[in-house]
Design a protein around this motif. Structure first.
Motif, PDB file in Angstrom:
ATOM      1  N   ALA A 150       8.740  46.773  44.376  1.00 14.81           N
ATOM      2  CA  ALA A 150       9.089  45.454  44.074  1.00 14.81           C
ATOM      3  C   ALA A 150       9.849  45.358  43.065  1.00 14.81           C
ATOM      4  CB  ALA A 150       7.528  44.757  43.704  1.00 14.81           C
ATOM      5  N   LEU A 151       9.446  46.392  41.856  1.00 17.74           N
ATOM      6  CA  LEU A 151      10.173  46.273  40.597  1.00 17.74           C
ATOM      7  C   LEU A 151      11.405  47.291  40.384  1.00 17.74           C
ATOM      8  CD1 LEU A 151       7.208  45.842  38.197  1.00 17.74           C
ATOM      9  CD2 LEU A 151       8.751  44.096  39.438  1.00 17.74           C
ATOM     10  N   GLY A 152      11.390  48.530  41.102  1.00 17.60           N
ATOM     11  CA  GLY A 152      12.420  49.516  40.953  1.00 17.60           C
ATOM     12  C   GLY A 152      12.473  50.164  39.379  1.00 17.60           C
ATOM     13  N   GLU A 153      13.556  50.055  38.945  1.00 21.59           N
ATOM     14  CA  GLU A 153      13.877  50.739  37.483  1.00 21.59           C
ATOM     15  C   GLU A 153      14.354  49.399  36.691  1.00 21.59           C
ATOM     16  OE1 GLU A 153      13.011  53.604  36.673  1.00 21.59           O
ATOM     17  OE2 GLU A 153      12.882  54.523  38.585  1.00 21.59           O
ATOM     18  N   LEU A 169       7.669  57.093  40.901  1.00 18.04           N
ATOM     19  CA  LEU A 169       8.072  57.021  42.280  1.00 18.04           C
ATOM     20  C   LEU A 169       9.446  56.472  42.403  1.00 18.04           C
ATOM     21  CD1 LEU A 169       4.895  55.705  44.233  1.00 18.04           C
ATOM     22  CD2 LEU A 169       5.989  57.940  44.492  1.00 18.04           C
ATOM     23  N   ALA A 170      10.324  56.629  43.282  1.00 19.71           N
ATOM     24  CA  ALA A 170      11.723  56.304  43.229  1.00 19.71           C
ATOM     25  C   ALA A 170      12.316  55.653  44.469  1.00 19.71           C
ATOM     26  CB  ALA A 170      12.603  57.358  42.780  1.00 19.71           C
ATOM     27  N   GLN A 171      11.558  54.987  45.241  1.00 24.95           N
ATOM     28  CA  GLN A 171      12.049  54.415  46.559  1.00 24.95           C
ATOM     29  C   GLN A 171      13.150  53.364  46.227  1.00 24.95           C
ATOM     30  OE1 GLN A 171      11.551  55.038  49.549  1.00 24.95           O
ATOM     31  NE2 GLN A 171      12.169  53.187  50.931  1.00 24.95           N
ATOM     32  N   ARG A 172      12.684  52.522  45.468  1.00 24.77           N
ATOM     33  CA  ARG A 172      13.563  51.260  45.517  1.00 24.77           C
ATOM     34  C   ARG A 172      14.913  51.884  44.477  1.00 24.77           C
ATOM     35  NH1 ARG A 172      12.853  45.672  44.280  1.00 24.77           N
ATOM     36  NH2 ARG A 172      14.909  44.778  44.023  1.00 24.77           N
ATOM     37  N   SER A 173      14.884  52.544  43.523  1.00 22.92           N
ATOM     38  CA  SER A 173      16.171  52.920  43.129  1.00 22.92           C
ATOM     39  C   SER A 173      17.078  53.802  43.840  1.00 22.92           C
ATOM     40  CB  SER A 173      15.942  53.741  41.718  1.00 22.92           C
ATOM     41  OG  SER A 173      15.154  54.971  41.902  1.00 22.92           O
ATOM     42  N   LEU A 174      16.358  54.722  44.795  1.00 29.89           N
ATOM     43  CA  LEU A 174      16.816  55.589  45.692  1.00 29.89           C
ATOM     44  C   LEU A 174      17.868  54.609  46.816  1.00 29.89           C
ATOM     45  CD1 LEU A 174      17.827  58.123  47.260  1.00 29.89           C
ATOM     46  CD2 LEU A 174      15.431  57.937  48.599  1.00 29.89           C
TER      47      LEU A 174
END
Length: 293
Positions: free
Chosen positions: A6-9, A79-84
């Motif tokens: 939801a928020l990413g970085e 965790l890095a799903q959104r930024s990926l």
């Protein structure tokens, strides 16, 4: 996983304070500058990795004492799903503008030479990065958080950071980075295969597990070949193949060699959808485990 997606970085935060990954990178860099010299470099590298690992375990334990809210926030940050997905999608967007823009965008997420890349090379690099970092940046951290809580998660993250910085077979790092590279291989042994299985299962091609396993065994990396081979078959494209590092061309074999090779932004965007589909399956599995426990 939901909070990260939801928020990413948030740039508003990380423009003001160092991201934990940046702090880990500084710790690894300090070890490299101070210890990677003189004789017994492999032993020094083992000592450095042991010290970094103990520091990560201790920090994880200390943060756990602050309660579950802190645990959730720290785990979501790591965790890095959104930024990926954002970084991979940016390559597709920029490649649609021009080849030069695509090269500059993919240079942010791959370590190979990008100046002479064709559009297919740009797309291949982006998709390979998507597959490998799905394992390294999402599934593996979630797996080790499940196994060992914050101590396990931070131990994995500092090891993966060290491997990405010093785990290379270069004159400077082959001996000193040996421990980081081998420990990273060990910690990714299960998550890489789990990632491949999730990709295959969510794309209805579980029957191709044997082919993925065969290709992964011949890959230059003992773990990265698994998600890469699975992603190649999920998208019907050929990945890996020739590329250049520091001006020297490397003739690596293709993964899923019969797949499409003339690829571009469309296939990169398909890989982003595959990232979300696989992430969704991982969330379902995590939720089922939580209910079972």
């Amino acid at each position: 996983m939901l909070l990260d997606a939801a928020l990413g970085e948030p740039r508003l935060l990380w423009d003001r304070v160092p991201h934990p990954a940046v702090l880990m990178g500084r710790a690894v860099g300090w070890c490299d500058r101070v210890l990677n010299r003189g004789a017994l470099r492999r032993a020094r590298g083992v000592a450095a990795m042991a010290g970094l690992g103990l520091l990560a375990l201790g920090l994880g334990w200390a943060l756990t004492q602050a309660g579950p809210v802190v645990e959730v926030i720290v785990a979501a940050i790591v965790l890095a799903q959104r930024s990926l997905v954002d970084h991979v999608a940016a390559v597709a967007r920029d490649l649609r503008i021009s080849l030069g823009d695509g090269r500059r965008a993919v240079a942010q997420i791959v370590g190979r030479d990008t100046g002479a890349m064709e559009a297919s090379d740009v797309a291949r690099g982006a998709i390979e990065s998507a597959a490998e970092n799905l394992s390294d940046g999402v599934i593996a951290p979630a797996f080790w958080f499940l196994i060992g809580g914050l101590p396990g998660l931070l131990l994995y993250k500092i090891t993966n950071t060290a491997d990405s910085m010093i785990g290379y077979r270069t004159p400077r790092h082959e001996a000193f980075g040996w421990a980081a590279a081998r420990f990273d291989d060990l910690l990714n042994l299960v998550p890489a295969r789990l990632t491949a299985g999730l990709i295959l299962a969510t794309h209805g091609i579980w029957s191709q597990w044997d082919q993925v396993a065969q290709e992964a065994r011949h890959h230059r990396s003992p773990n990265a070949g698994w998600p890469e081979a699975a992603m190649a078959r999920a998208l019907g494209v050929a990945l890996s193949g020739p590329r250049s590092y520091h001006g020297a061309r490397q003739e690596f074999p293709y993964v899923n060699a019969d797949g499409q090779r003339d690829i571009g932004a469309v296939e990169i965007e398909a890989s982003c959808r595959a990232l979300w589909r696989t992430w969704g399956a991982a969330v379902v599995v995590a939720g089922a485990l939580a209910l079972a426990i």
